[in-house]
Design a protein around this motif. Structure first.
Motif, short mmCIF file in Angstrom:
data_model
loop_
_atom_site.label_atom_id
_atom_site.label_comp_id
_atom_site.label_asym_id
_atom_site.label_seq_id
_atom_site.Cartn_x
_atom_site.Cartn_y
_atom_site.Cartn_z
N THR A 89 0.83 -1.20 0.00
CA THR A 89 0.00 0.00 0.00
C THR A 89 0.86 1.25 0.00
O THR A 89 1.82 1.36 0.77
CB THR A 89 -0.93 0.03 1.22
N ILE A 90 0.52 2.19 -0.89
CA ILE A 90 1.17 3.50 -0.93
C ILE A 90 0.20 4.52 -0.37
O ILE A 90 -0.94 4.63 -0.83
CB ILE A 90 1.55 3.88 -2.37
N GLN A 91 0.65 5.27 0.61
CA GLN A 91 -0.17 6.33 1.20
C GLN A 91 0.34 7.67 0.69
O GLN A 91 1.50 8.01 0.91
CB GLN A 91 -0.10 6.29 2.73
N VAL A 136 5.82 8.90 -9.25
CA VAL A 136 6.28 7.67 -9.89
C VAL A 136 6.82 6.74 -8.80
O VAL A 136 7.70 7.14 -8.03
CB VAL A 136 7.38 7.94 -10.93
N TYR A 137 6.27 5.50 -8.75
CA TYR A 137 6.69 4.54 -7.74
C TYR A 137 7.19 3.25 -8.39
O TYR A 137 6.73 2.86 -9.46
CB TYR A 137 5.52 4.18 -6.81
N ASP A 138 8.12 2.59 -7.70
CA ASP A 138 8.63 1.30 -8.12
C ASP A 138 7.67 0.21 -7.62
O ASP A 138 7.36 0.18 -6.43
CB ASP A 138 10.03 1.08 -7.54
N VAL A 139 7.20 -0.66 -8.50
CA VAL A 139 6.26 -1.71 -8.06
C VAL A 139 6.96 -2.92 -7.48
O VAL A 139 6.35 -3.71 -6.76
CB VAL A 139 5.33 -2.16 -9.21
N GLN A 177 7.17 4.29 0.37
CA GLN A 177 6.36 5.49 0.50
C GLN A 177 7.02 6.69 -0.17
O GLN A 177 6.37 7.69 -0.42
CB GLN A 177 6.09 5.78 1.98
N LYS A 178 8.32 6.58 -0.46
CA LYS A 178 9.03 7.65 -1.14
C LYS A 178 9.04 7.38 -2.63
O LYS A 178 9.55 6.36 -3.08
CB LYS A 178 10.45 7.75 -0.61
#
Length: 349
Positions: free
Chosen positions: A60-62, A102-105, A110-111
């Motif tokens: 989960t990303i908040q 942009v997030y790494d899956v 969270q960063k």
């Protein structure tokens, strides 16, 4: 044809009411499928092994504002899973009313790997349509290493992926005059198409630098996708249209749904097209475009629950043999699969 196989519970909360609120991306070389869904200000990212048929593992990303804003929570308005050629694994693009992250899956943190604020990157960040439409991001796609995100002003934000953790912003595309509603790319033909709230489709030149052609659909477009040089359009009236990328001609029109179409998914290997709607129905069809046969959209399967509002339905592999469905205010994602009946069972039926 398809049968419901299981219901997968989210880590927390329920599914938010945003169109295309279910993203999917699969890696055939690794037998892994990723899915992502918006839950208020959170994004849940799940993955599983297709070959081993493992259970879904969730992260989960908040999302929140910077510390200077007292960590004020903001609604996420769009989610996309894309796989730039410069990376080994996909990335999650999370767009909100104020930011694009942009997030790494693979290593969810969270960063974010990269971030932009809409206020700094857009020419006119303030509401621009009669002063009654607030800022938002909507529509995510990727062509080669160019990541595209639509916005409420009509500008398309361009982020270049230069490596696993190297991202840079490029000059925005400013051809749309009204809010962007969706963006889609055919990975095989490298055809990118964007749509806006006035019903205009823009077919972009390779590699997404200039306009190749424009199509005026005169329809309230909600979502789009691209398959075999065809743009599939889902409208707010429940209409599904097929336009030729080459000529711009309307090739087929189907009164498929009674409420807005909230997602269009395609399976490139089988030429399956799936549309889903607020009417609680998803429909799987096969697109025939190969000559000398006539142009045809052939119905294959549908399922409906009149008590549900589908916000997104996606094929979870390139063959189109597995489906995930997300419905508003539900804490579960419903999974379907093509089940091959044995010869004895087929004979008895």
């Amino acid at each position: 044809m398809f049968e419901k196989t299981k219901e997968v519970t989210l880590p927390q909360g329920t599914i938010s009411p945003w169109p295309s609120n279910l993203a999917a991306c699969w890696l055939d070389t690794r037998n892994i499928t990723y899915v992502a869904v918006i839950q208020a200000n959170n994004v849940h990212i799940g993955h599983w092994d297709n070959k081993a048929e493992t259970e879904v593992t969730w992260e989960t990303i908040q999302t929140s504002e910077p510390a200077s804003s007292s960590d004020k929570l903001v609604d996420v308005t769009t989610i996309g899973l894309v796989h730039p050629n410069a990376r080994n694994f996909p990335i999650a693009i999370v767009g909100s009313t104020r930011h694009i992250h942009v997030y790494d899956v693979k290593k969810v943190s969270q960063k974010p790997l990269f971030s932009l604020t809409l206020a700094s990157t857009l020419r006119d960040y303030a509401p621009s349509i009669g002063k009654d439409v607030g800022p938002y991001s909507r529509g995510v796609s990727c062509n080669d290493n160019a990541i595209l995100i639509g916005t409420h002003t009509g500008e398309i934000v361009v982020i270049m992926c230069n490596g696993d953790s190297n991202f840079t912003s490029r000059k925005n595309l400013k051809e749309h005059k009204s809010a962007v509603t969706d963006i889609a790319t055919c990975r095989y033909d490298e055809i990118t198409v964007s749509a806006d709230s006035t019903g205009e489709l823009i077919i972009w030149q390779k590699p997404v630098k200039g306009v190749n052609s424009r199509v005026l659909t005169k329809q309230p477009i909600n979502v789009i996708n691209v398959l075999r040089k065809q743009v599939i359009v889902g409208t707010l009236r429940g209409l599904v249209q097929y336009y030729s990328v080459t000529t711009g001609d309307l090739m087929c029109e189907i009164n498929a749904h009674s409420r807005p179409v909230n997602s269009v998914s395609v399976a490139p290997e089988s030429a399956y097209v799936m549309t889903s709607s607020e009417d609680g129905t998803f429909i799987v069809s096969k697109l025939h475009t190969r000559k000398p046969h006539a142009y045809q959209v052939e119905y294959r399967f549908s399922d409906s629950d009149p008590y549900s509002i589908i916000m997104g339905a996606q094929f979870t592999n390139g063959r189109g043999s597995a489906i995930a469905v997300a419905t508003f205010d539900s804490s579960e994602i419903i999974m379907y699969k093509i089940i091959k009946k044995s010869s004895a069972a087929a004979a008895s039926s």
